[in-house]
Scaffold this motif. Structure first.
Motif, mmCIF file in Angstrom:
data_model
loop_
_atom_site.group_PDB
_atom_site.id
_atom_site.type_symbol
_atom_site.label_atom_id
_atom_site.label_comp_id
_atom_site.label_asym_id
_atom_site.label_seq_id
_atom_site.Cartn_x
_atom_site.Cartn_y
_atom_site.Cartn_z
ATOM 1 N N MET A 167 16.307 64.520 49.520
ATOM 2 C CA MET A 167 17.107 64.852 48.498
ATOM 3 C C MET A 167 16.373 64.948 47.199
ATOM 4 O O MET A 167 15.603 64.203 46.821
ATOM 5 N N ARG A 168 16.499 66.014 46.431
ATOM 6 C CA ARG A 168 15.870 66.184 45.189
ATOM 7 C C ARG A 168 16.885 66.603 43.955
ATOM 8 O O ARG A 168 17.930 67.157 44.321
ATOM 9 N N ALA A 169 16.432 66.183 42.685
ATOM 10 C CA ALA A 169 17.456 66.436 41.814
ATOM 11 C C ALA A 169 17.433 67.612 41.290
ATOM 12 O O ALA A 169 16.305 68.274 41.271
ATOM 13 N N TRP A 194 25.155 70.518 47.936
ATOM 14 C CA TRP A 194 25.016 69.869 46.885
ATOM 15 C C TRP A 194 25.883 68.696 46.840
ATOM 16 O O TRP A 194 27.092 68.507 47.019
ATOM 17 N N HIS A 242 25.537 65.872 37.124
ATOM 18 C CA HIS A 242 24.444 66.054 37.506
ATOM 19 C C HIS A 242 24.559 66.602 39.146
ATOM 20 O O HIS A 242 25.450 65.950 39.725
ATOM 21 N N TRP A 282 22.541 67.457 42.942
ATOM 22 C CA TRP A 282 21.653 67.142 43.837
ATOM 23 C C TRP A 282 21.628 68.056 45.069
ATOM 24 O O TRP A 282 22.588 68.104 45.649
ATOM 25 N N THR A 295 15.196 57.633 49.133
ATOM 26 C CA THR A 295 16.790 57.121 49.106
ATOM 27 C C THR A 295 17.286 55.842 49.420
ATOM 28 O O THR A 295 18.101 55.558 49.615
#
Length: 206
Positions: free
Chosen positions: A1-3, A25, A31, A33, A115
């Motif tokens: 998982m990436r921001a 997402w 925000h 992810w 995570t």
């Protein structure tokens, strides 16, 4: 998982992104992810779980993969667990044209280094707000180790660790037995107990 931090999104903008993107997402306070980009081991374990659970669960139970949105009241609007199990009738709700599962009894997450702390801590707290949830399972990809948390009749959560490829996970919800040898079929574990290069150099200098 990436921001994905290029901008902040309103909830409606997030829904628009979800409807028009081939990626999955997740949203929190503006925000988002991206949920793609898992390791090969992660995906192999998920595939093993789908196969094993599909073959072993009672006919009344259905296992779903990570494309299913799950409504999480304390972590809105929804999340994408790696796997979910529903025994009995599946209930859903549609929000802004996007369908969400309401009543998973089991949620399974395959851990990753980025995570793991969140999955073991805050995410579990959020998932507990799902009224139907009675079992949460965490699968470690780099060793044969499964952590099982399940809700007893007295509303206390019990933690059980299942360790070793010769061991068997027994689902509290359906009494289904799942050998860890099936969960980890084809997985090559990294060597354990070796020193990192810098520490090894220091010991060689003694």
């Amino acid at each position: 998982m990436r921001a994905f931090a290029a901008q902040k999104y309103t909830l409606e903008e997030y829904f628009e992104l979800e409807r028009n993107s081939e990626e999955k997402w997740e949203f929190l306070n503006g925000h988002v992810w991206c949920m793609s980009g898992a390791s090969l081991a992660h995906e192999d374990i998920v595939a093993n779980l789908v196969r094993s659970l599909g073959n072993r669960l009672p006919a009344s139970c259905k296992v779903s993969g990570s494309n299913v949105r799950v409504k999480v009241p304390r972590f809105p609007p929804y999340r994408y667990p790696d796997l979910t199990i529903v025994c009995g009738r599946r209930e859903s709700e549609t929000l802004s044209g996007l369908e969400m599962l309401l009543n998973p009894q089991v949620i399974i997450e395959v851990l990753s280094p980025s995570t793991e702390a969140f999955d073991r801590g805050d995410k579990f707290m959020y998932y507990r707000s799902i009224p139907s949830l009675i079992e949460y399972i965490l699968v470690t990809p780099d060793q044969a180790h499964v952590t099982q948390l399940f809700l007893r009749d007295d509303n206390e959560w019990v933690v059980r660790d299942v360790v070793g490829v010769q061991s068997t996970l027994v689902l509290a919800t359906s009494n289904t037995e799942v050998p860890l040898s099936e969960i980890y079929r084809g997985i090559e574990f990294p060597p354990q107990g070796f020193l990192d290069p810098e520490t090894e150099r220091r010991f060689q200098g003694l």
